[in-house]
Design an enzyme around this catalytic site. Sequence first.
Site, PDB file in Angstrom:
ATOM      1  CE  LYS A 149      49.591  50.774  57.147  1.00 58.46           C
ATOM      2  NZ  LYS A 149      48.546  51.365  56.304  1.00 58.46           N
TER       3      LYS A 149
ATOM      4  CG  ASN B 275      40.961  47.975  37.581  1.00 59.86           C
ATOM      5  OD1 ASN B 275      41.979  47.868  36.892  1.00 59.86           O
ATOM      6  ND2 ASN B 275      41.013  48.294  38.857  1.00 59.86           N
TER       7      ASN B 275
ATOM      8  CG  LEU C 165      43.637  37.753  25.867  1.00 63.66           C
ATOM      9  CD1 LEU C 165      43.902  37.783  24.370  1.00 63.66           C
ATOM     10  CD2 LEU C 165      42.142  37.530  26.115  1.00 63.66           C
TER      11      LEU C 165
ATOM     12  CB  CYS D 166      42.043  46.393  42.095  1.00 63.78           C
ATOM     13  SG  CYS D 166      43.238  46.964  43.302  1.00 63.78           S
TER      14      CYS D 166
END
Length: 432
Positions: A35, A205, A247, A257
């Site tokens: 990485k 969340n 919405l 998440c």
Amino acid sequence: MYITVVGIGYVGLITAVGLAILGHTVHGVDIDAQKIADLLNGPCPLYEKNVQKKINYLYAKKLLHFGTHYRRHDRIFFLTVGTPASQDGTIDLTPLYAAIDSIIAFVPNGALFLIKSTVPVGTSRKIVHYLREKNVCHAVVSNPEFLREGNALYDFLNPDRIVIGADNTHCTAILTKLYQPLLNKKIPFLLTDPTTAELIKQASNAFLANKIALLNELSDLCVQTKADLGALSLGIGLDKRIGEAYLKGGPGFGGSCLPKDIRSLSRSFHQYGIASHILPAVITANNHRFTYIVNRITAILGGIKNKIIALYGLTFKADTDDTRGSPSLSIIELLLAQKAIIHGYDPKTKYDLLTYNEKGSIKFFSNPEETLCEAEALIIATEWDMFQNIDFEKIKTKGMLKSNIIIDLRNILNKNLIQQQGFSYYCLGRDI
Ligand code: UGA
């Protein structure tokens, strides 16, 4: 200031880039040498708007470095390692503790650990005990992140608030200095204790997921009552107490998440001996949504066995290459289980990373038009801008889509235009 960011996944990379943009000298550390090599040689291994350009600039300015080892003068550590969850909401903190172990083996006492990884409520205080047991003395602060994939760098530099959970004023002073460029922009700086800071993150969340799940449920009622979903969202959202964001109806919320944090928060209730009635209901409602959508698709097509269905959008939302927890993938699995044949297209997904139970019945394409070949219907599952710019006139004229059925799970196409072009158009809150 010299800052080390530990764990260069999604949050770590954006945090490192964001802190360097604020003027700090940032060293990103990850145990994954490949990485780090990818980051150093480019291109950036994950897709996020503007990040590659910023990395190049920050490298040139010598404000950003990546490596697999800590440096001698490192004292401020942002911990951004992954905290994977199991289905019951248990969070695996092994990577976090492994990172802490690697730091304490290297630095003398007096370092500052900032926990950015999303962790169950109470974790920072447990880390403080852990450090005490190890006979080392470092400060621990909770500083949760609120970055949306696809807008993460913007969110880092323009947050609605910065939350700091610290038990001593010395840490608060360091963080005030660290975030000064943002504080100069009058961004609210909320100082609280570590446990509350952790809870703010997961509760935020959970609220967002709640909003989406309730709106999606109301969307089903719109179908039955012929109410207008778009006007409903607007009408609710214009109430300042509710707000317009989150919405938008869709195939259900996904990602790594929202689903994970709700399960983890729900588990915390359980662990502290109290019940959450709302959080499990939100999870159930969201899972049920995938089945509901597949049932509607089946009804619209009069059965789906052996029918080719084209699907645009495999990531969990637009502007990301992330397919973790993607509603599209849940819907595809259910379609495949009913023996549909799927032609998938996505502008960013790395197809070779996807796995399916019934591999033979799914095929991925590099071009949206080719994806339609022999398909009975097109499902639009994410809201990429490019899907709105597709030449549907040409698709109709050339007869590329067999039954001319378009099912729009994000309501992104212009209904009148698409119907004028001769398609049968099915959208959320009206037909689905
Ligand atoms: C979410 C939060 O928004 C961030 O604040 C938080 O930092 C992040 O989780 C995290 O915990 O790391 P993210 O998962 O990137 O960010 O995605 P969102 O943009 O919040 O979208 C989540 C899901 O909800 C997506 O599947 C999206 O399509 C769906 N959604 C969102 C809707 O269906 N309707 C909406 O109106 C908004």
